[in-house]
Design an enzyme around this catalytic site. Structure first.
Site, PDB file in Angstrom:
ATOM      1  N   LYS A 157       0.865  -1.197   0.000  1.00  0.00           N
ATOM      2  CA  LYS A 157       0.000   0.000   0.000  1.00  0.00           C
ATOM      3  C   LYS A 157       0.886   1.226   0.000  1.00  0.00           C
ATOM      4  O   LYS A 157       1.698   1.416   0.918  1.00  0.00           O
ATOM      5  CB  LYS A 157      -0.889   0.027   1.245  1.00  0.00           C
ATOM      6  CG  LYS A 157      -2.094  -0.886   1.137  1.00  0.00           C
ATOM      7  CD  LYS A 157      -2.880  -0.890   2.427  1.00  0.00           C
ATOM      8  CE  LYS A 157      -3.801   0.305   2.553  1.00  0.00           C
ATOM      9  NZ  LYS A 157      -4.575   0.227   3.820  1.00  0.00           N
TER      10      LYS A 157
HETATM   11  C1  E4P Z   1      -7.631   0.892   4.465  1.00  0.00           C
HETATM   12  O1  E4P Z   1      -6.991   0.048   5.112  1.00  0.00           O
HETATM   13  C2  E4P Z   1      -7.744   2.272   4.966  1.00  0.00           C
HETATM   14  O2  E4P Z   1      -6.509   2.657   5.458  1.00  0.00           O
HETATM   15  C3  E4P Z   1      -8.808   2.321   6.032  1.00  0.00           C
HETATM   16  O3  E4P Z   1     -10.014   1.743   5.528  1.00  0.00           O
HETATM   17  C4  E4P Z   1      -9.057   3.731   6.523  1.00  0.00           C
HETATM   18  O4  E4P Z   1     -10.130   3.685   7.435  1.00  0.00           O
HETATM   19  P1  E4P Z   1     -10.431   4.863   8.476  1.00  0.00           P
HETATM   20  O5  E4P Z   1     -10.852   6.068   7.697  1.00  0.00           O
HETATM   21  O6  E4P Z   1     -11.523   4.316   9.336  1.00  0.00           O
HETATM   22  O7  E4P Z   1      -9.164   5.098   9.246  1.00  0.00           O
END
Ligand code: E4P
Length: 224
Positions: free
Chosen positions: A85
């Site tokens: 990522k």
């Molecule tokens: C994916 O892993 C994203 O980083 C995650 O869904 C972000 O979610 P949040 O906005 O609840 O932190």
């Protein structure tokens, strides 16, 4: 539509895998912090449990060089098929292209705008993760933004797929499923909410009660 678990708690992941036909796990540094253990210790446990299912792990470096070193270490520890990522920033775009040129898998993350998605797609990202709820919290429209992103991908024939992220309720996931988005990563809380319905519980209980009044308390179709 692939559904991934947006969590790094191994017990929670095991419970969800026992019930739902899910497709893998996504993590980010905040999720790893919540797990509260050394990152590779947790991630290796997750990898051992999910096998070759998708696992997405985020880099945190502030230069392309550091991010590429992180990607190499992640691949070494967790398998070269692990999705790296990478934040969709100018530095991140360089990293995405380098990983793709080396044959790796990339998830472009921290996507708030359709043009970020567009550049991630041009950089060859396998998945792009728009943050639905965070867009809503900026007074935007998370669902409409992701629909625009899906249109961009389809209209230009990009191979990149949407991995919807940052969901706070079931309706947000449902809207992306209806629009044909390829994947969503969902927290355990929201996943459980998807099948939580008092009407269903009452309906099932009424059937059971009727059967017991017909065949005897505690009986089932296996022992009458
Ligand atoms: C994916 O892993 C994203 O980083 C995650 O869904 C972000 O979610 P949040 O906005 O609840 O932190």
């Amino acid at each position: 539509m692939k559904i991934l678990i947006d969590d790094a708690n191994i017990e929670s992941i095991k419970e969800l895998y026992a019930v739902y036909p899910v497709d893998g796990v996504t993590t980010n540094p905040t999720i790893l912090k919540k797990a509260g253990r050394p990152p590779y210790e947790v991630l290796k446990e997750i990898r051992a449990f999910i096998g070759y299912n998708d696992l997405h792990v985020q880099v945190v470096g502030d230069t392309p060089d550091i991010m590429l070193q992180e990607a190499a270490r992640i691949h070494k520890e967790l398998g070269s098929y692990t999705f790296i990522k990478v934040p969709t920033t100018p530095e991140g775009l360089q990293v995405m292209r380098a990983i793709k040129n080396a044959g790796g898998r990339v998830t472009a993350t921290a996507i708030y705008t359709p043009m970020q998605l567009f550049w991630a797609a041009k950089a060859g990202a396998d998945y792009a993760a728009p943050y639905v709820n965070r867009i809503d919290n900026l007074s935007g429209n998370g669902i409409a933004s992701v629909q625009t992103m899906q249109d961009i991908l389809e209209n230009h024939g990009f191979m990149t797929k949407i991995l919807g992220a940052s969901f706070k309720n079931v309706q947000q996931v449902q809207a992306l499923a209806a629009y044909g988005c390829a994947a969503a990563t969902v927290s355990p809380d929201v996943l459980h909410q998807m099948l939580k319905n008092d009407s269903v519980t009452l309906a099932v209980q009424a059937f059971v009660d009727d059967f017991h009044s017909l065949a005897g308390e505690g009986r089932s179709m296996a022992d009458i």
